[in-house]
Design an enzyme around this catalytic site. Structure first.
Site, PDB file in Angstrom:
ATOM      1  N   HIS A  62       8.936   4.236  -1.496  1.00 15.77           N
ATOM      2  CA  HIS A  62       8.341   2.929  -1.759  1.00 15.77           C
ATOM      3  C   HIS A  62       6.901   3.116  -2.215  1.00 15.77           C
ATOM      4  CE1 HIS A  62       6.997   3.724   2.335  1.00 15.77           C
ATOM      5  NE2 HIS A  62       6.301   2.604   2.401  1.00 15.77           N
ATOM      6  N   HIS A  64       3.924   2.045  -1.086  1.00 15.92           N
ATOM      7  CA  HIS A  64       2.722   2.131  -0.253  1.00 15.92           C
ATOM      8  C   HIS A  64       2.075   3.485  -0.560  1.00 15.92           C
ATOM      9  CE1 HIS A  64       4.057  -1.068   2.887  1.00 15.92           C
ATOM     10  NE2 HIS A  64       3.239  -1.586   1.989  1.00 15.92           N
ATOM     11  N   ASP A  66       0.518   5.788   0.905  1.00 18.25           N
ATOM     12  CA  ASP A  66       0.704   7.022   1.685  1.00 18.25           C
ATOM     13  C   ASP A  66       1.987   7.757   1.309  1.00 18.25           C
ATOM     14  OD1 ASP A  66       1.757   4.642   2.955  1.00 18.25           O
ATOM     15  OD2 ASP A  66       2.219   5.813   4.750  1.00 18.25           O
ATOM     16  N   HIS A  67       2.765   7.179   0.390  1.00 15.26           N
ATOM     17  CA  HIS A  67       4.023   7.824  -0.030  1.00 15.26           C
ATOM     18  C   HIS A  67       4.008   8.273  -1.488  1.00 15.26           C
ATOM     19  CE1 HIS A  67       6.242   6.854   3.705  1.00 15.26           C
ATOM     20  NE2 HIS A  67       5.209   6.010   3.795  1.00 15.26           N
ATOM     21  N   HIS A 142      11.330  -3.047   5.095  1.00 12.16           N
ATOM     22  CA  HIS A 142       9.904  -2.742   5.184  1.00 12.16           C
ATOM     23  C   HIS A 142       9.138  -3.905   4.550  1.00 12.16           C
ATOM     24  CE1 HIS A 142       6.643  -0.136   6.044  1.00 12.16           C
ATOM     25  NE2 HIS A 142       6.375   0.241   4.813  1.00 12.16           N
ATOM     26  N   ASP A 212       9.786   4.199   4.967  1.00 14.22           N
ATOM     27  CA  ASP A 212       9.383   3.543   6.210  1.00 14.22           C
ATOM     28  C   ASP A 212      10.381   2.420   6.492  1.00 14.22           C
ATOM     29  OD1 ASP A 212       7.148   5.161   5.954  1.00 14.22           O
ATOM     30  OD2 ASP A 212       5.777   3.553   5.496  1.00 14.22           O
ATOM     31  N   HIS A 270       5.868  10.373  10.502  1.00 17.12           N
ATOM     32  CA  HIS A 270       5.138   9.179  10.050  1.00 17.12           C
ATOM     33  C   HIS A 270       4.389   8.545  11.222  1.00 17.12           C
ATOM     34  CE1 HIS A 270       4.377   5.202   8.159  1.00 17.12           C
ATOM     35  NE2 HIS A 270       4.388   5.877   7.043  1.00 17.12           N
TER      36      HIS A 270
HETATM   37 ZN   LIG Z   1       4.104   4.873   5.186  1.00 16.49          ZN
HETATM   38 ZN   LIG Z   2       5.106   1.776   4.025  1.00 15.87          ZN
END
Ligand SMILES: [Zn+2]
Ligand SMILES: [Zn+2]
Length: 303
Positions: A62, A64, A66-67, A142, A212, A270
């Site tokens: 996805h 976000h 951090d990915h 999510h 996530d 995570h």
């Molecule tokens: Zn994340």
């Molecule tokens: Zn996320």
């Protein structure tokens, strides 16, 4: 069959020095599959001396940051290093637009081809299928569109028992035996029974990546009997309310998914930046599902 997972990043959105943001490298035989690509992933790949030309498929769960914030850096470096091999990126469709704009305004002209495969995060779809493996999306819940990925290797060919074969046994017959057929020698008429000269190949293996996501029992049927599940465990049960608010899971919930899916092994990761140690994650998950391991940067799991 070589089937292993190298952990490159186990953190979540807030940066901390102890963790890198999400990134995992799945290796099947000689092929590398990069799953998520948080900021700094290219440095972790360098650190672990990964032969990155073997990465021909990247899966982004996805959008976000951090990915995937590490992706533009990694792709730009590959371009500087004159990468020529095609790459396929499986991701929500907006990622193609984001990367195109980044390349446009940095005047980056790629020497290699990128194929984008848009993931439908609402359904379980096969997005890759070849002689080695298949990959399906896992619909997750999510705050934005998000899916996991289920990797399944194909049934291996039968294993040849070379020491049982007569000397100078013709090579075309060997191929037939490996494919499971009996062989009749055209000259002598002698029949070589398959079961006498081969053994079962390695059983298929599977790995599910679920991050996530909020706790979501709807994924359990798809994950039945999966060998190894990676499931996010951002929080502990003490922060259940926060987990529900942010569409994340607790360690106990991750373990419950593994238990109900009859998985063999669970890996959790995570982690929220609020936790300074991970013992409580491990004990909370193990209380529900004993064969739980903590994802930690640099660890390699044989799956
Ligand atoms: Zn994340
Ligand atoms: Zn996320």
């Amino acid at each position: 069959m070589n089937f292993e997972l190298l952990v490159l990043g186990t953190g979540s959105a807030t940066p901390v020095l102890e963790h890198n943001p999400s990134a995992y490298l799945l290796t099947i035989e000689n092929e590398h599959f990069l799953i998520d690509c948080g900021e700094g992933t290219q440095f972790r790949l360098l650190e672990h001396k990964v032969r990155t030309y073997r990465i021909r498929h990247i899966f982004i769960s996805h959008l976000h940051g951090d990915h995937y914030f590490g992706l533009i850096g990694l792709l730009s470096s590959w371009n500087l290093n004159q990468r020529k091999d095609d790459l396929t990126i499986y991701a929500p469709k907006e990622l193609a637009e984001i990367l195109t704009i980044q390349f446009k305004y940095s005047h980056t002209f790629l020497h290699f081809k990128i194929n984008f495969v848009e993931t439908d995060t609402t359904a379980a779809n096969v997005i890759l299928d070849n002689s080695l493996l298949s990959v399906e999306t896992i619909p997750l819940i999510h705050r934005i569109n998000c899916c996991g990925f289920l990797f399944k290797t194909k049934e291996s060919k039968r294993k040849l028992l070379a020491d049982k074969l007569p000397e100078n046994f013709p090579i075309p017959y060997i191929k037939q035996l490996k494919e499971g057929f009996d062989v009749e020698d055209a000259l002598t008429g002698k029949v070589y029974k398959n079961e006498d000269y081969t053994a079962e190949g390695a059983p298929p293996k599977s790995f599910a990546y679920c991050s996530d996501t909020a706790y979501n029992e709807a994924i359990i049927p798809q994950l039945q009997q999966v060998n190894t599940i990676f499931h996010e465990a951002t929080f502990l049960e003490t922060e259940l309310k926060r987990a529900i608010q942010t569409n994340h899971s607790t360690a106990q919930q991750a373990a419950t998914i593994a238990l109900k899916a009859n998985a063999r092994q669970l890996i959790i990761g995570h982690y929220s930046s609020r936790y300074k140690t991970l013992e409580n994650h491990l004990s909370e998950a193990k209380a529900v599902f004993e064969n739980t391991q903590l994802a930690q940067e640099g660890l390699t799991f044989k799956l």
